[in-house]
Design a protein around this motif. Structure first.
Motif, PDB file in Angstrom:
ATOM      1  N   ASP A  41       0.670  -1.338  -0.037  1.00 40.11           N
ATOM      2  CA  ASP A  41       0.089   0.023  -0.042  1.00 40.11           C
ATOM      3  C   ASP A  41       0.713   1.273  -0.127  1.00 40.11           C
ATOM      4  O   ASP A  41       0.606   2.358  -0.537  1.00 40.11           O
ATOM      5  CB  ASP A  41      -0.929   0.126   1.169  1.00 40.11           C
ATOM      6  N   LEU A  68       1.855   1.511  -4.053  1.00 43.76           N
ATOM      7  CA  LEU A  68       0.865   1.604  -4.812  1.00 43.76           C
ATOM      8  C   LEU A  68      -0.213   2.556  -4.356  1.00 43.76           C
ATOM      9  O   LEU A  68      -0.498   2.654  -3.312  1.00 43.76           O
ATOM     10  CB  LEU A  68       0.270   0.201  -5.299  1.00 43.76           C
ATOM     11  N   THR A  69      -0.587   3.283  -5.210  1.00 43.74           N
ATOM     12  CA  THR A  69      -1.678   4.601  -5.029  1.00 43.74           C
ATOM     13  C   THR A  69      -2.876   3.818  -4.824  1.00 43.74           C
ATOM     14  O   THR A  69      -3.215   2.880  -5.727  1.00 43.74           O
ATOM     15  CB  THR A  69      -1.407   5.601  -5.750  1.00 43.74           C
ATOM     16  N   HIS A  70      -3.778   4.239  -4.126  1.00 44.03           N
ATOM     17  CA  HIS A  70      -5.150   3.789  -3.979  1.00 44.03           C
ATOM     18  C   HIS A  70      -6.166   4.197  -5.032  1.00 44.03           C
ATOM     19  O   HIS A  70      -6.019   5.570  -5.267  1.00 44.03           O
ATOM     20  CB  HIS A  70      -5.840   4.070  -2.577  1.00 44.03           C
ATOM     21  N   GLN A  71      -6.906   3.362  -5.673  1.00 44.94           N
ATOM     22  CA  GLN A  71      -7.787   4.128  -6.647  1.00 44.94           C
ATOM     23  C   GLN A  71      -9.071   4.023  -6.167  1.00 44.94           C
ATOM     24  O   GLN A  71      -9.587   3.059  -5.471  1.00 44.94           O
ATOM     25  CB  GLN A  71      -7.701   3.232  -7.924  1.00 44.94           C
ATOM     26  N   PRO A  72      -9.919   5.144  -6.290  1.00 39.36           N
ATOM     27  CA  PRO A  72     -11.167   5.158  -5.533  1.00 39.36           C
ATOM     28  C   PRO A  72     -12.378   4.145  -6.002  1.00 39.36           C
ATOM     29  O   PRO A  72     -13.112   3.613  -5.626  1.00 39.36           O
ATOM     30  CB  PRO A  72     -11.662   6.642  -5.949  1.00 39.36           C
ATOM     31  N   GLU A  73     -12.016   3.623  -7.366  1.00 33.05           N
ATOM     32  CA  GLU A  73     -13.229   2.562  -7.883  1.00 33.05           C
ATOM     33  C   GLU A  73     -12.825   1.378  -7.316  1.00 33.05           C
ATOM     34  O   GLU A  73     -13.709   0.238  -7.565  1.00 33.05           O
ATOM     35  CB  GLU A  73     -13.252   2.480  -9.392  1.00 33.05           C
ATOM     36  N   VAL A  74     -11.786   1.005  -6.521  1.00 32.30           N
ATOM     37  CA  VAL A  74     -11.293  -0.253  -6.153  1.00 32.30           C
ATOM     38  C   VAL A  74     -11.806  -0.239  -4.595  1.00 32.30           C
ATOM     39  O   VAL A  74     -11.324   0.408  -3.703  1.00 32.30           O
ATOM     40  CB  VAL A  74      -9.857  -0.527  -6.386  1.00 32.30           C
ATOM     41  N   SER A 121      -7.762  -2.139  -0.755  1.00 34.40           N
ATOM     42  CA  SER A 121      -6.581  -1.624  -0.891  1.00 34.40           C
ATOM     43  C   SER A 121      -5.787  -2.892  -1.901  1.00 34.40           C
ATOM     44  O   SER A 121      -6.039  -3.968  -1.659  1.00 34.40           O
ATOM     45  CB  SER A 121      -5.854  -1.541   0.215  1.00 34.40           C
ATOM     46  N   TYR A 122      -4.785  -2.368  -2.418  1.00 37.16           N
ATOM     47  CA  TYR A 122      -4.037  -3.215  -3.306  1.00 37.16           C
ATOM     48  C   TYR A 122      -3.162  -4.380  -2.260  1.00 37.16           C
ATOM     49  O   TYR A 122      -3.028  -5.549  -2.714  1.00 37.16           O
ATOM     50  CB  TYR A 122      -3.057  -2.696  -4.316  1.00 37.16           C
TER      51      TYR A 122
END
Length: 69
Positions: A37, A40-46, A49-50
């Motif tokens: 985390d 990698l940057t967090h994306q709002p559609e996911v 978290s990665y």
């Protein structure tokens, strides 16, 4: 034959055991999700978290019967 009723109640506490819980405990101690985390940057559609997604994939692959995700 008569049976005697036992008025004593026994409380039982259960713990999850198995490959998944052992691997998850190890991955949490190593901080794998936090490391992923942080890179990698967090994306709002996911919604998750990665790092959490990576934990699910790692645990699935290390189990005795990996399943398609």
């Amino acid at each position: 034959m008569k049976t005697q009723e036992n008025p004593t109640t026994i409380e039982v506490e259960t713990y999850p055991i198995g490959v998944a819980s052992i691997v998850l405990s190890l991955l949490r101690q190593l901080g794998i999700a936090e490391i992923i985390d942080s890179v990698l940057t967090h994306q709002p559609e996911v919604e998750v978290s990665y790092g959490q997604l990576a934990l699910a994939i790692i645990i699935n692959r290390l189990s005795f019967d990996p399943q398609p995700l």
